[in-house]
Design an enzyme around this catalytic site. Structure first.
Site: not given
Ligand SMILES: Cc1cc2nc3c(=O)[nH]c(=O)nc-3n(C[C@H](O)[C@H](O)[C@H](O)COP(=O)(O)O)c2cc1C
Length: 305
Positions: A74, A128, A131, A192, A265
């Site tokens: 974060l 969120n 985490c 998430n 994402g």
């Molecule tokens: C590098 C990275 C950073 C992330 N940072 C956050 C964040 O700050 N807050 C949050 O709610 N989710 C965060 N996520 C989760 C994504 O928003 C998402 O829920 C998750 O990656 C699943 O989706 P995807 O498979 O399309 O990536 C992060 C994911 C990645 C890969």
């Protein structure tokens, strides 16, 4: 009637059903060079906390088969700097800006909701709740009572549409979804990342300094689809799907199980202009299927009798 991609999730109306997932597209600027950001119904920025956060020690990412493990922890500039320098830019991309908030504790979440409520040009707040990469980061996502208490307090603190972002790292995601609904969330987003791990066997070391990290990317799509299916059946609220989305077919699958919109994402790291392609694919597939608006598909899954 012509095709319209406009979708309505409770109080939130979006011109297209695609959004960026928090943490995967910075605050919009990072993607602006690759495509017209208006192809997203909204940009969701990386989580913002009250004070700046440095995040976890490096290495913080590791590629795995068809996915990514991250333990960023974060990292963000904190409320004051975000409001002064980043939020004004987010408002200028020709699409809606959604702010994702994260707190160390109950009071920090409420403080953030209260303070963002006073800012202009925010279409919604996403909490969120989950985490997996920070100490004590899971309480509000895994305990139904804590989740309801927090969402209810955030609900009181802001008039903005409230999205509760759920963790898949629970025994029953339906139970947490119902708690967030009782707390007064307008929309649920799921999911998430899944807690995972990668090891370099020759060094006998984990690949992430944090040892474990959050797994994302195409590999998690079937897992996320099951979660969204369970969430959509458990609540009356509109749902945003997240997890491995990389094509229009992925979007349409999530809609059939009950999602009204989809966040993209990890795939944006592979193909930063994926949304332009996906939107064109989506239009063609909907027209070919005789569908005039994605809402016609939402929750139309036929289950065996
Ligand atoms: C590098 C990275 C950073 C992330 N940072 C956050 C964040 O700050 N807050 C949050 O709610 N989710 C965060 N996520 C989760 C994504 O928003 C998402 O829920 C998750 O990656 C699943 O989706 P995807 O498979 O399309 O990536 C992060 C994911 C990645 C890969």
């Amino acid at each position: 009637m012509a095709l319209s991609l406009n979708v309505k999730l409770g109080p939130l109306e979006l011109a297209t059903p695609l959004l960026t997932a928090s943490g995967c597209a910075g605050y919009g600027k990072e993607l602006d060079a690759y495509q017209d950001l208006a192809c997203f119904g909204a940009i969701i920025g990386k989580s913002i906390s009250k004070m700046p956060r440095m995040g976890n020690p490096y290495p913080r990412t590791a590629e795995v088969t068809a996915g990514l493990l991250n333990a960023i922890g974060l990292q963000n500039e904190g409320f004051d700097s975000f409001v002064k320098s980043t939020l004004p830019k987010m408002r200028g991309f020709g699409t809606k800006a959604i702010v994702n908030v994260v707190g160390h504790d109950f009071d920090e979440y409420v403080w953030l909701c209260e303070h963002f409520d006073a800012e202009e040009g925010i279409a919604a707040l996403e909490l969120n709740l989950s985490c997996p990469n920070v100490k004590d980061g899971m309480k509000f996502a895994t305990d139904a009572g804590e989740c309801e208490r927090l969402v209810a307090a955030c609900r009181k603190a802001t008039r903005l549409p409230l999205i509760a972002k759920l963790s898949p790292n629970v025994t029953s995601i339906a139970e947490i979804a119902r708690a967030a609904e009782r707390g007064g969330a307008d929309i649920l987003s799921a999911v998430n990342t899944f807690v995972g791990m990668s090891v370099d066997w020759q060094r006998r070391e984990p690949r992430l300094a944090n040892v474990t990290g959050g797994m994302s990317g195409p590999a998690i799509k079937p897992l996320a689809l099951r979660c969204v299916h369970e969430v959509a059946r458990a609540v009356k609220l509109p749902v945003m799907a997240i997890g491995g989305i990389a094509s229009a077919d992925d979007v349409l699958e999530f809609m059939v199980v009950g999602a009204s919109a989809c966040q993209i994402g990890t795939f944006l790291f592979v193909e930063p202009d994926a949304a332009t392609r996906m939107l064109a694919e989506l239009k063609k597939k909907l027209i070919d299927a005789g569908i005039k608006n994605p809402a016609e598909l939402v929750g139309t899954l036929k289950l065996p009798a």
